[in-house]
Design an enzyme around this catalytic site. Sequence first.
Site, PDB file in Angstrom:
ATOM      1  N   THR A 189      -5.393  -1.415   7.169  1.00 15.87           N
ATOM      2  CA  THR A 189      -5.486  -2.875   7.227  1.00 15.87           C
ATOM      3  C   THR A 189      -6.859  -3.274   7.777  1.00 15.87           C
ATOM      4  OG1 THR A 189      -4.422  -2.673   9.383  1.00 15.87           O
ATOM      5  CG2 THR A 189      -3.028  -3.360   7.548  1.00 15.87           C
ATOM      6  N   ASP A 245      -1.217   6.770   6.520  1.00 16.69           N
ATOM      7  CA  ASP A 245      -1.199   5.329   6.763  1.00 16.69           C
ATOM      8  C   ASP A 245      -2.053   5.046   7.998  1.00 16.69           C
ATOM      9  OD1 ASP A 245      -0.509   2.734   6.327  1.00 16.69           O
ATOM     10  OD2 ASP A 245       1.555   2.900   7.021  1.00 16.69           O
ATOM     11  N   ARG A 275       6.406  -8.538   1.618  1.00 18.27           N
ATOM     12  CA  ARG A 275       7.223  -8.150   2.771  1.00 18.27           C
ATOM     13  C   ARG A 275       7.751  -9.388   3.502  1.00 18.27           C
ATOM     14  NH1 ARG A 275       4.263  -4.455   6.813  1.00 18.27           N
ATOM     15  NH2 ARG A 275       4.486  -2.962   5.111  1.00 18.27           N
ATOM     16  N   LYS A 316       0.841  -1.211   0.000  1.00 16.78           N
ATOM     17  CA  LYS A 316       0.000   0.000   0.000  1.00 16.78           C
ATOM     18  C   LYS A 316       0.879   1.266   0.000  1.00 16.78           C
ATOM     19  CE  LYS A 316      -2.342  -1.594   3.674  1.00 16.78           C
ATOM     20  NZ  LYS A 316      -1.948  -3.018   3.710  1.00 16.78           N
ATOM     21  N   THR A 317       1.888   1.280   0.861  1.00 14.81           N
ATOM     22  CA  THR A 317       2.765   2.456   0.922  1.00 14.81           C
ATOM     23  C   THR A 317       3.555   2.598  -0.381  1.00 14.81           C
ATOM     24  OG1 THR A 317       2.955   2.054   3.282  1.00 14.81           O
ATOM     25  CG2 THR A 317       4.551   3.578   2.333  1.00 14.81           C
TER      26      THR A 317
END
Length: 343
Positions: free
Chosen positions: A164, A115, A224, A70-71
């Site tokens: 999230t 975020d 990740r 997302k980032t």
Amino acid sequence: MSSKKSKEKKDTEETSVASFLDKELRPLSWEAYIGQEAIKNNLNILLKAAAERGTPPEHVLFYGPPGLGKTTLAHLVARETGRNLKITSGPAIERVGDLASILTNLTAGDILFIDEIHRLNKAIEEVLYPAMESGVLDIIIGKGPSARTIQLELPPFTLLAATTRVAMISSPLRSRFSGGVFRLEFYTEAEIEEILHRSAKIIGVELKGKAAKEIAKRSRFTPRTANYFLKRARDFAQVESKPLDEETVKKALAMLGIDEKGLSPSDKKLLEVMADKFSGGPVGLGTLAAALSEEEATIEEFNEPYLLQLGLIERTTRGRTLTSHGYEHLGKKIPVNLQKKLI
Ligand code: ADE
């Protein structure tokens, strides 16, 4: 440590591991960004159309489990459009004044990335609505009957936000993301392998034989996690003076307590508690969290999405249940009621 403090500590740890990994391996162009094709295509249209009109792109919300990019997407939108990216997060905006200061310090055309936007409190959310919709900041001065509102015009900006926990986003806030609300999907194993080969090149290691496949199989379909496992397998190979092949991967990840499906010790404990303490459920999230001495949010964000994806657990209106696959994975006898369901 209070539960709020412990959650904040956990968040900080997660974030620092994440940012360290992301900085080195984050793709810097759309071409280098593997996967999430539907979102990339939609963003591409949104950005092109806005550029042709000469206006900032409309506000966009990204949601999905942690570690899916997302980032990274926010960074790419900023790069693609040649705009400044200002980054903050829900927990960092504690007071209405914090948000007011961020918004009034934007320059025309900036992209603001928030975020964990689900952690904004109600009062702050309400300041965000007119800012997103009409580009104005309503400030209330004074209290009681003599209170008055002054309106400040803000520079035109684009809000990109990530969460999230999309269920925690109120519908008035969700509806203000006029550019779209995009759900990031888990990656395929093939996409994760491709990401691993790219990352291996960047950190200067050679993945031998089926090493990439073995990491991908355990990566929870999450870049990740895959990149984190790659680095741990690289460390193991280096210290043991071994090639980075499938054997090394298996040994390194077994040492971390990761099983062949990528389940961590905390995932396994969750499944075991469901089987042994709650006869496979249904069990409510609160009860499960108490039995595991874990935060509900941690279970919902970090454990459940992958266990649901693998079909090891199910969410029903009465709570979580362990599926026949869940029992199988634990090597436990499948209860008769679930055996019947299979037939
Ligand atoms: N590293 C982390 N996520 C990635 C992605 N989606 N594509 C390429 N490299 C990545």
